[in-house]
Design an enzyme around this catalytic site. Structure first.
Site, PDB file in Angstrom:
ATOM      1  N   GLY A 116      65.937  29.256  58.587  1.00 50.86           N
ATOM      2  CA  GLY A 116      67.242  28.743  58.179  1.00 50.86           C
ATOM      3  C   GLY A 116      67.898  29.587  57.096  1.00 50.86           C
ATOM      4  CD  GLU A 126      68.465  29.447  62.093  1.00 46.74           C
ATOM      5  OE1 GLU A 126      67.882  28.651  61.334  1.00 46.74           O
ATOM      6  OE2 GLU A 126      68.585  29.267  63.311  1.00 46.74           O
ATOM      7  CB  ALA A 157      64.108  24.155  57.715  1.00 47.31           C
ATOM      8  CD  GLU A 213      63.241  29.719  62.422  1.00 48.80           C
ATOM      9  OE1 GLU A 213      62.922  30.915  62.649  1.00 48.80           O
ATOM     10  OE2 GLU A 213      64.277  29.403  61.807  1.00 48.80           O
TER      11      GLU A 213
HETATM   12  N1  3HC Z   1      59.127  24.603  53.437  1.00 53.43           N
HETATM   13  C1  3HC Z   1      58.382  23.920  52.544  1.00 53.43           C
HETATM   14  N2  3HC Z   1      57.558  24.518  51.656  1.00 53.43           N
HETATM   15  C2  3HC Z   1      57.507  25.842  51.682  1.00 53.43           C
HETATM   16  C3  3HC Z   1      58.235  26.621  52.580  1.00 53.43           C
HETATM   17  C4  3HC Z   1      59.095  25.956  53.496  1.00 53.43           C
HETATM   18  N3  3HC Z   1      59.858  26.606  54.356  1.00 53.43           N
HETATM   19  N4  3HC Z   1      57.963  27.913  52.374  1.00 53.43           N
HETATM   20  C5  3HC Z   1      57.081  27.943  51.360  1.00 53.43           C
HETATM   21  N5  3HC Z   1      56.802  26.708  50.940  1.00 53.43           N
HETATM   22  C6  3HC Z   1      55.930  26.322  49.834  1.00 53.43           C
HETATM   23  C7  3HC Z   1      54.470  26.601  50.120  1.00 53.43           C
HETATM   24  O1  3HC Z   1      53.856  25.526  50.800  1.00 53.43           O
HETATM   25  C8  3HC Z   1      53.918  26.803  48.732  1.00 53.43           C
HETATM   26  O2  3HC Z   1      53.750  25.525  48.176  1.00 53.43           O
HETATM   27  P1  3HC Z   1      52.524  25.249  47.186  1.00 53.43           P
HETATM   28  O3  3HC Z   1      52.711  26.169  46.030  1.00 53.43           O
HETATM   29  O4  3HC Z   1      52.638  23.811  46.891  1.00 53.43           O
HETATM   30  O5  3HC Z   1      51.288  25.577  47.993  1.00 53.43           O
HETATM   31  C9  3HC Z   1      55.077  27.473  47.992  1.00 53.43           C
HETATM   32  O6  3HC Z   1      56.247  27.161  48.738  1.00 53.43           O
HETATM   33  C10 3HC Z   1      54.957  28.987  47.878  1.00 53.43           C
HETATM   34  O7  3HC Z   1      54.713  29.506  49.188  1.00 53.43           O
HETATM   35  P2  3HC Z   1      53.638  30.653  49.454  1.00 53.43           P
HETATM   36  O8  3HC Z   1      52.394  30.371  48.704  1.00 53.43           O
HETATM   37  O9  3HC Z   1      53.567  30.818  50.913  1.00 53.43           O
HETATM   38  O10 3HC Z   1      54.377  31.873  48.767  1.00 53.43           O
HETATM   39  P3  3HC Z   1      54.374  33.411  49.202  1.00 53.43           P
HETATM   40  O11 3HC Z   1      55.167  34.112  48.179  1.00 53.43           O
HETATM   41  O12 3HC Z   1      52.984  33.855  49.504  1.00 53.43           O
HETATM   42  O13 3HC Z   1      55.174  33.459  50.593  1.00 53.43           O
HETATM   43  C11 3HC Z   1      56.983  32.956  52.104  1.00 53.43           C
HETATM   44  C12 3HC Z   1      56.529  33.147  50.632  1.00 53.43           C
HETATM   45  C13 3HC Z   1      56.853  34.284  52.866  1.00 53.43           C
HETATM   46  C14 3HC Z   1      58.420  32.523  52.069  1.00 53.43           C
HETATM   47  C15 3HC Z   1      56.088  31.918  52.789  1.00 53.43           C
HETATM   48  O14 3HC Z   1      56.004  30.771  51.986  1.00 53.43           O
HETATM   49  C16 3HC Z   1      56.579  31.486  54.141  1.00 53.43           C
HETATM   50  O15 3HC Z   1      56.324  32.161  55.125  1.00 53.43           O
HETATM   51  N6  3HC Z   1      57.276  30.340  54.209  1.00 53.43           N
HETATM   52  C17 3HC Z   1      57.702  29.772  55.458  1.00 53.43           C
HETATM   53  C18 3HC Z   1      58.876  30.510  56.055  1.00 53.43           C
HETATM   54  C19 3HC Z   1      59.318  29.859  57.331  1.00 53.43           C
HETATM   55  O16 3HC Z   1      58.540  29.612  58.230  1.00 53.43           O
HETATM   56  N7  3HC Z   1      60.625  29.588  57.430  1.00 53.43           N
HETATM   57  C20 3HC Z   1      61.159  28.956  58.573  1.00 53.43           C
HETATM   58  C21 3HC Z   1      61.151  27.474  58.382  1.00 53.43           C
HETATM   59  S1  3HC Z   1      61.621  26.610  59.823  1.00 53.43           S
HETATM   60  C22 3HC Z   1      63.309  26.714  59.858  1.00 53.43           C
HETATM   61  O17 3HC Z   1      63.915  27.349  59.022  1.00 53.43           O
HETATM   62  C23 3HC Z   1      63.937  25.969  60.972  1.00 53.43           C
HETATM   63  C24 3HC Z   1      65.393  26.247  61.090  1.00 53.43           C
HETATM   64  O18 3HC Z   1      65.589  27.275  62.035  1.00 53.43           O
HETATM   65  C25 3HC Z   1      66.107  25.038  61.622  1.00 53.43           C
END
Ligand code: 3HC
Ligand code: NAI
Length: 701
Positions: free
Chosen positions: A103, A106, A65, A126
């Site tokens: 997500g 998922e 997400a 998450e």
């Molecule tokens: N939402 C919004 N922005 C995100 C994002 C997300 N899920 N994931 C990454 N970004 C953004 C970062 O803030 C960053 O932005 P910036 O360049 O402006 O600073 C850019 O994308 C690149 O991210 P990273 O610098 O972290 O890139 P890496 O290659 O080092 O890492 C990654 C990639 C492993 C995918 C890491 O970004 C990450 O862990 N992201 C979050 C993953 C996550 O937590 N997903 C679950 C979300 S909650 C969800 O899905 C709820 C659902 O169950 C309902």
């Protein structure tokens, strides 16, 4: 961007390919789920299409997400991608490269099949942002791989490499990392396009292992680490619903548990920390695209406590590293410690014995500077004495190749004074590790007056390369992290003079969420380090506030765990701190000698005395432009000092109390205790203008 751009459709013979294209990581931002639904529904309705593939453009499948959207009160989607996949009469293959997280996974779990390249990672992280998988992940994953394995993945939030995910049953096929994933997925889709009935995970049953209460066991396992948190427990409850309820009821339960979390302070703080960490990588005075030095080999000067740990960081990242010492004997001692550290990891089961052999083999010995001349980076970690450091840097300057990164691990010495003895002060910077260097994630990147943006950018990149959390700051006594922490360290001892006891302070801070209390941490690190620093500062500054109780303890030979006694006493071979009547008596005696009448402290007073003193110092650091922004202070406290992540960091926490309240309290303590509590000018201005700590940089200019 319109959903047309975010998600598009390609036709490859009988196979329809739905491509998600929302750079940089294909998060499910507004328009993406809608686009997926539109194209999946269209493909399902098109008689010329037999099967479909969902794939990500760019570097990843779907990272989950869009975290920035949480709490914005967006209306729920009329139709979700999960429903579109499951209601499709044609099989759908999720094709994964990069990351399929949250997500993203998922979505893949609601498809009929999953194929991935070997380098891909999948997971439901998450929990790490105080949430739970709210798109059916807690219901589908336990049905697919069993509740025990699913519980482990969901409660840890870890990223699982594709080969392991295939073994667990999450993936149906793994292709080599360099394969053309789209082609492979289309091939796979052709193979299964006629296979019926279509298998959906929702129709499977999640069976508990016999005779095991996996849920109670998991609660017990996480009880220490998940203290004060609700998300890990809601994740457990949601997986429990997968084994106890029908699929649709389980989904409803998952939604309720998710709603409890999404507006919680815990999740807000963890989401803040996620973005603060990324913000820390953006340095206003280092232009985007500044070239960074490629690091293939490294050298460390000094194989003591820190040097050994730093060498391990390189070896852990697969980078050959040489360690230089003054003598064979000192080298041998250093290597012994490195080997012991690795052996402990092998004994604990966190490192394979073969892996240890590989890593130790990457570390080699040097006793002459000429031997390290070809290293791409050298990190100096010798005694904390200016003369010794300058001598070492003269040698480094003499031998190292012109483009090498030359870094010092000094805790507090002036980087500029070290740099000025070399012919290339612009190539010198600070790379300040935290003890134990191979464990603590913070890398404080220090810019000297002449350090070039290339050197700073390269040091930040080096931090990432060796899996640290780098954050930058300017040059001053103690830099950002230790300087902001120093008032806390003083205040905790000054409170003893007023009648507080170490065990009370430690209890308050552990309840707040620190893994250990600050006095126990002092005992672990060794009390002689702080003692030497205080002596140095007292000599330089006649107004320096001495800490007689702390000094006396060291002079009594109580240096902490290594001598079996410090602020606490320790049984032989045991690291548990026990309150010591000798220390209580010493505190009573010395505080009376100082003319104090012991009084009692509330837990709240202890907490605020410690943390507000540091907030005030952090404001001075911001004011002096040693730090770019308050969120960098937070990153340093989270990764350098074990500040509880679910409280966001020192400054985020202080914002939760409110700038005005913090200012009022500090002003009151200024009246009561004198100059050391003088509110910083910036703090006063923040309170006047009602600007939060997080926005403090906007007042600095
Ligand atoms: N939402 C919004 N922005 C995100 C994002 C997300 N899920 N994931 C990454 N970004 C953004 C970062 O803030 C960053 O932005 P910036 O360049 O402006 O600073 C850019 O994308 C690149 O991210 P990273 O610098 O972290 O890139 P890496 O290659 O080092 O890492 C990654 C990639 C492993 C995918 C890491 O970004 C990450 O862990 N992201 C979050 C993953 C996550 O937590 N997903 C679950 C979300 S909650 C969800 O899905 C709820 C659902 O169950 C309902
Ligand atoms: P240490 O005393 O454990 O190790 C220093 C090592 O440097 C010794 O092995 C010594 O033989 C070697 N050495 C001394 N002079 C040398 C020279 N001229 N050439 C080669 N080797 C030489 O000290 P420690 O704790 O590892 O600290 C090293 C540096 O790291 C200091 O600057 C310290 O301030 C800093 N630091 C220490 C932290 C800690 O918690 N110990 C945390 C962060 C930084």
């Amino acid at each position: 961007m319109t959903e047309q751009n975010l998600v598009y459709f390609e036709r490859h013979g009988d196979i329809g390919v739905v491509i998600v294209d929302n750079p940089p990581v294909n998060a499910l931002s507004p328009g993406v789920p809608e686009g997926i639904v539109k194209h999946i529904d269209a493909g399902a309705a098109d008689p010329a299409i037999k099967a479909m593939v969902v794939i990500g453009a760019g570097r990843s499948f779907i990272a989950g997400a869009d975290i920035r959207q949480f709490g914005k009160g967006r209306p729920p989607l009329a139709r979700k991608p999960y429903d579109a996949y499951e209601q499709s009469s044609k099989p759908i293959v999720a094709a994964i490269h990069g990351y399929a997280l949250g997500g993203g996974l998922e979505n893949a779990l609601a498809c009929h099949y999953r194929i991935a390249v070997a380098s891909a990672k999948v997971g439901l992280p998450e929990v790490l942002i105080g949430l739970l998988p709210g798109g059916g992940g807690t219901q589908r994953l336990p049905r697919l791989i069993g509740p025990k394995a699913a519980l482990d993945l969901i409660v840890s939030g870890r990223h699982v490499p594709a080969p392991e995910a295939a073994e667990l049953g999450i993936l149906d096929r793994v292709v080599p990392s360099d394969a053309d994933l789209k082609l492979e997925a289309i091939k796979f889709a052709n193979e299964i396009s006629d296979k019926r009935p279509l298998r959906l995970i929702r129709d499977l049953v999640a069976k508990l292992p016999e005779g095991e209460d996996i849920f109670e066991a998991k609660k017990k396992e996480i009880s220490r680490r998940a203290r004060n948190q609700i998300a890990p427990y809601n994740n457990i409850k949601a997986v429990q619903a997968a084994v106890e309820m029908q699929f649709d009821d389980g989904l409803k339960r998952e939604r309720e548990l998710f709603e409890e979390l999404v507006n919680s302070n815990e999740s807000k703080a963890l989401r803040y920390a996620f973005f603060a960490e990324r913000e820390a990588q953006k340095l206003p005075d280092v232009p985007k695209g500044t070239p960074v030095k490629t690091i293939k080999t490294a050298a460390v000067v000094g194989a003591g406590t820190m040097g050994g740990g730093i060498a391990m960081c390189f070896a852990d990242a697969g980078i050959p590293v040489q360690v230089l010492e003054i003598s064979e004997e000192a080298l041998e001692k250093g290597f012994e410690r490195i080997r012991n550290n690795y052996e402990v990891s092998v004994k604990r089961g966190s490192l394979e014995a073969a892996e240890m052999v590989k890593r130790v083999a990457l570390i080699s010995k040097a006793t002459a500077y000429e031997q390290i001349a070809e290293a791409d980076v050298v990190i100096e970690a010798v005694f904390e004495e200016m003369g010794v450091k300058q001598q070492v840097f003269k040698e480094i300057d003499r031998v190292m190749k012109p483009d090498a990164l030359l870094l010092t691990n000094t805790s507090a010495l002036d980087i500029d004074q070290i740099a000025e003895v070399t012919s290339r002060p612009e190539k010198i910077g600070g790379a300040h590790f935290f003890s134990p260097a191979n464990v603590m994630k913070l890398l404080e990147v220090v810019k000297g007056a002449k350090t070039t943006p290339e050197v700073t950018a390269s040091t930040m990149a080096l931090g990432k390369l060796i899996s640290k959390a780098p954050a930058a700051c300017g040059n001053c006594d103690g830099f950002l992290a230790n300087r902001s922490r120093t008032p806390f360290n003083s205040e905790m001892v000054i409170m003893l003079e007023e009648g507080c006891l170490p065990e009370q302070v430690d209890k308050v801070m552990v309840e707040f969420g620190y893994p250990m209390g600050p006095f126990a941490v002092g005992d672990l690190a060794g009390l002689d380090i702080g003692y030497a620093g205080r002596k140095r500062r007292a000599e330089a500054d006649p107004n320096y506030r001495t800490l007689p109780i702390a000094d006396k303890l060291v002079e009594m030979g109580r240096l902490g765990q290594k001598t079996g006694a410090g602020w606490f006493k320790y049984e032989k071979g045991d690291r548990t701190p026990h309150p010591d009547p000798i220390v209580t008596d010493l505190i009573n005696l010395m505080s009376k000698d100082m003319g104090n009448t012991p009084r009692s402290f509330t837990d709240e007073e202890i907490l605020k005395r410690l943390l507000f003193s540091s907030v005030n110092e952090a404001c001075k650091i911001l004011e002096e432009k040693i730090s770019y922004r308050a969120s960098d202070v937070d990153i340093m406290w989270l990764y350098g000092f074990g500040f509880p992540r679910y409280r966001g960091g020192l400054m985020y926490w202080a914002d939760g109390i409110g700038v005005q309240q913090v200012y009022n309290q500090i002003a009151a303590w200024h009246q009561a205790y004198g100059d050391r509590w003088a509110p910083s000018d910036l703090l006063r201005r923040l309170a006047d203008k009602k600007v939060s700590f997080r926005e403090a940089h906007t007042l600095v200019g």
